[in-house]
Write an enzyme that holds these catalytic residues in place. Structure first.
Site, mmCIF file in Angstrom:
data_model
loop_
_atom_site.group_PDB
_atom_site.id
_atom_site.type_symbol
_atom_site.label_atom_id
_atom_site.label_comp_id
_atom_site.label_asym_id
_atom_site.label_seq_id
_atom_site.Cartn_x
_atom_site.Cartn_y
_atom_site.Cartn_z
ATOM 1 N N HIS A 35 0.833 -1.211 0.000
ATOM 2 C CA HIS A 35 0.000 0.000 0.000
ATOM 3 C C HIS A 35 0.868 1.263 0.000
ATOM 4 O O HIS A 35 0.562 2.241 0.677
ATOM 5 C CB HIS A 35 -0.993 -0.010 1.170
ATOM 6 C CG HIS A 35 -2.114 -0.997 0.956
ATOM 7 N ND1 HIS A 35 -3.213 -0.708 0.174
ATOM 8 C CD2 HIS A 35 -2.272 -2.272 1.370
ATOM 9 C CE1 HIS A 35 -4.020 -1.770 0.145
ATOM 10 N NE2 HIS A 35 -3.467 -2.736 0.854
ATOM 11 N N THR A 36 1.944 1.193 -0.734
ATOM 12 C CA THR A 36 2.818 2.366 -0.892
ATOM 13 C C THR A 36 2.912 2.785 -2.349
ATOM 14 O O THR A 36 3.313 3.897 -2.645
ATOM 15 C CB THR A 36 4.242 2.045 -0.401
ATOM 16 O OG1 THR A 36 4.633 0.795 -0.976
ATOM 17 C CG2 THR A 36 4.307 1.940 1.115
ATOM 18 N N ASP A 37 2.551 1.883 -3.286
ATOM 19 C CA ASP A 37 2.814 2.202 -4.700
ATOM 20 C C ASP A 37 1.970 3.374 -5.191
ATOM 21 O O ASP A 37 2.460 4.248 -5.903
ATOM 22 C CB ASP A 37 2.680 0.972 -5.619
ATOM 23 C CG ASP A 37 1.323 0.318 -5.654
ATOM 24 O OD1 ASP A 37 0.449 0.656 -4.825
ATOM 25 O OD2 ASP A 37 1.116 -0.552 -6.539
ATOM 26 N N SER A 68 -11.188 -17.915 -22.972
ATOM 27 C CA SER A 68 -10.345 -18.085 -21.797
ATOM 28 C C SER A 68 -10.355 -19.543 -21.380
ATOM 29 O O SER A 68 -11.405 -20.194 -21.439
ATOM 30 C CB SER A 68 -10.894 -17.218 -20.664
ATOM 31 O OG SER A 68 -10.463 -17.725 -19.428
ATOM 32 N N GLY A 123 -7.738 -13.886 -7.831
ATOM 33 C CA GLY A 123 -8.183 -13.099 -6.680
ATOM 34 C C GLY A 123 -7.421 -13.372 -5.394
ATOM 35 O O GLY A 123 -7.909 -13.065 -4.320
ATOM 36 N N LEU A 126 -1.984 -12.328 -5.788
ATOM 37 C CA LEU A 126 -0.722 -12.632 -6.469
ATOM 38 C C LEU A 126 -0.732 -12.085 -7.902
ATOM 39 O O LEU A 126 -0.002 -12.540 -8.769
ATOM 40 C CB LEU A 126 -0.468 -14.156 -6.481
ATOM 41 C CG LEU A 126 -0.354 -14.809 -5.095
ATOM 42 C CD1 LEU A 126 -0.215 -16.329 -5.219
ATOM 43 C CD2 LEU A 126 0.831 -14.249 -4.320
ATOM 44 N N SER A 128 -3.074 -11.988 -10.427
ATOM 45 C CA SER A 128 -3.601 -12.721 -11.574
ATOM 46 C C SER A 128 -4.067 -11.729 -12.642
ATOM 47 O O SER A 128 -3.785 -11.905 -13.830
ATOM 48 C CB SER A 128 -4.758 -13.617 -11.139
ATOM 49 O OG SER A 128 -5.663 -12.901 -10.318
ATOM 50 N N GLU A 161 -6.055 -1.581 -16.482
ATOM 51 C CA GLU A 161 -6.642 -1.935 -15.173
ATOM 52 C C GLU A 161 -7.324 -0.718 -14.535
ATOM 53 O O GLU A 161 -8.431 -0.815 -14.017
ATOM 54 C CB GLU A 161 -5.561 -2.499 -14.243
ATOM 55 C CG GLU A 161 -6.110 -2.871 -12.877
ATOM 56 C CD GLU A 161 -5.837 -4.306 -12.459
ATOM 57 O OE1 GLU A 161 -5.015 -4.988 -13.088
ATOM 58 O OE2 GLU A 161 -6.469 -4.764 -11.487
ATOM 59 N N ASP A 173 2.082 -4.106 -9.544
ATOM 60 C CA ASP A 173 1.798 -5.439 -10.078
ATOM 61 C C ASP A 173 2.212 -5.569 -11.539
ATOM 62 O O ASP A 173 2.816 -6.556 -11.955
ATOM 63 C CB ASP A 173 0.297 -5.758 -9.960
ATOM 64 C CG ASP A 173 -0.189 -5.657 -8.531
ATOM 65 O OD1 ASP A 173 0.645 -5.533 -7.621
ATOM 66 O OD2 ASP A 173 -1.420 -5.698 -8.326
#
Ligand code: GLA
Length: 391
Positions: A35-37, A68, A123, A126, A128, A161, A173
């Site tokens: 929670h710093t990016d 998919s 979810g 990691l 995804s 995103e 990410d």
């Protein structure tokens, strides 16, 4: 089977012909710097060997057809009409968004048949979703005849995103997924996007432990944390005009404006300040292979995320508590946004398998949950290759 053969086979089964390009991109684990990016701070992630596979072939009619390996449905649209769907993103937004981001960046993408299969647990914190968008951004660019540098792939995947899927994430990410380096963690400065790759010590191993918990509030709480910090930052800026983002704050700044801050904003900002500091210290600990220094930094990070940022949950706390009591532990903490998902454990390599098994058993005995606990390896970022037909 090699990754590119698996991608080709997946595409063939989906479309009955060969793809022109195959790609894959890493999920990621974040060692520390959480929670710093989105505050332009520091993060320390690694791409991992849980990955997303994808393949594509051009179409002359401007249509985008997406299949998919994870869902039955087929999604069809046209490049010209792609538009952010709004609301909670459906599965296909993550696959379509990269084509929209490329089109907006004036990359001349033709139509395409696209196949994608995420092998990163969905979810679970990691990345995804980032790995899907990174792999498909690289593929879309390749179809347009462009090999984009990994950082540009990351930038466009993040636009997808943020704007197509409506998720207000930071840069971590996508950068990890695109720019990863095998055997390394990446110290990323989210203001300059400068990367310092640090070798992950050979004698150590990484375990990711799935809590089995997925909290529906994760998305709204993530956005709420940003608002709480913005509220505090507005106060800080009045007193210290040189402060641009929470990354510029120090504990002295916070102490001097404490009376003007509400307690929640104060705690959130304190997390950001202390976490940035821990992240930079962790880089040095990793370089020195100083396991005990690392363990206390990871413990401090988890504690701060639980108490100050309030993004942990009992299951994540339990995994950390069990893990740090096991032989071979070099520290553990929640990884990713929190509210469930995975914890990351740094472990003495020789003890890793026994550690993984003990963590699985003890977590199961305490919670009744049988969830995957995996040994993962720092891996490379995005790969995208042309495939000669008949190869
Ligand atoms: C999610 C977001 C990242 C980052 C982490 C928390 O994974 O996608 O940008 O903010 O949460 O560190």
């Amino acid at each position: 089977m090699e990754w590119r053969d698996r991608a080709r086979q997946g595409f063939r089964e989906a479309f009955g012909r060969d793809p022109a390009f195959v790609a894959d991109a890493g999920g990621r684990v974040n060692l520390i710097g959480e929670h710093t990016d989105y505050h332009e701070g520091f993060v320390f992630p690694a791409a991992i060997d849980l990955r997303t596979l994808a393949a594509a072939a051009p179409r002359a009619d401007g249509r985008i057809r997406i299949r998919s390996g994870n869902v039955e449905e087929v999604r069809e649209s046209s490049v010209d009409v792609l538009q952010p769907p709004g609301g909670f993103p459906p599965w296909w937004a993550y696959a379509e968004g990269p084509f929209w981001a490329l089109r907006e960046a004036r990359v001349p993408i033709p139509g395409a048949d696209v196949w994608v299969r995420g092998e990163v647990p969905l979810g679970g914190g990691l990345s995804s979703s980032a790995s899907i968008q990174v792999a498909l951004t690289a593929l879309g660019a390749a179809l347009a005849g462009q090999a984009l540098p990994p950082m540009e792939v990351a930038r466009l995947a993040r636009r997808s995103e943020n704007l197509y899927c409506g998720v207000p994430c930071g840069a971590m990410d996508q950068v990890a997924s695109a720019c990863g380096l095998a055997g390394h963690a990446l110290l990323l400065d989210c203001r300059t996007l400068a990367i310092d790759p640090v070798p992950f010590p050979g004698p150590w191993a990484l375990v990711v432990a799935d809590s089995g918990v997925r909290h529906a509030v994760a998305g709204s709480e993530y956005a709420r944390r940003q608002q709480e910090c913005a509220r505090g930052l507005a106060v800080a800026r009045k007193a210290f005009p040189e402060v641009r983002t929470a990354r510029d704050l120090t504990l002295d700044h916070l102490a001097s404006i404490r009376a003007d801050l509400d307690e929640t904003a104060f705690q959130r900002l304190r997390h950001v300040v202390t976490e940035n500091d821990r992240c930079l210290q962790a880089r040095e600990a990793l370089k020195r292979q100083d396991g005990s220094a690392l363990a206390s930094l990871l413990a401090g990070s988890h504690e701060s995320l639980a108490r100050d940022y309030e993004v942990s949950c009992p299951e994540l706390d339990l995994l950390v508590e069990i893990g740090t009591g096991l032989p071979g532990s070099l520290g553990a903490r929640l990884t990713g946004a929190g509210f469930g998902g995975n914890t990351v454990h740094v472990v003495d390599g020789e003890a890793a398998e026994a550690y993984r098994e003990a963590l699985f058993r003890r977590y199961r005995d305490r919670t009744g949950r049988e969830t995957p606990m995996r040994i993962v390896h720092p891996d490379q970022g995005v790969r995208c290759l042309p495939l000669a037909t008949g190869e």
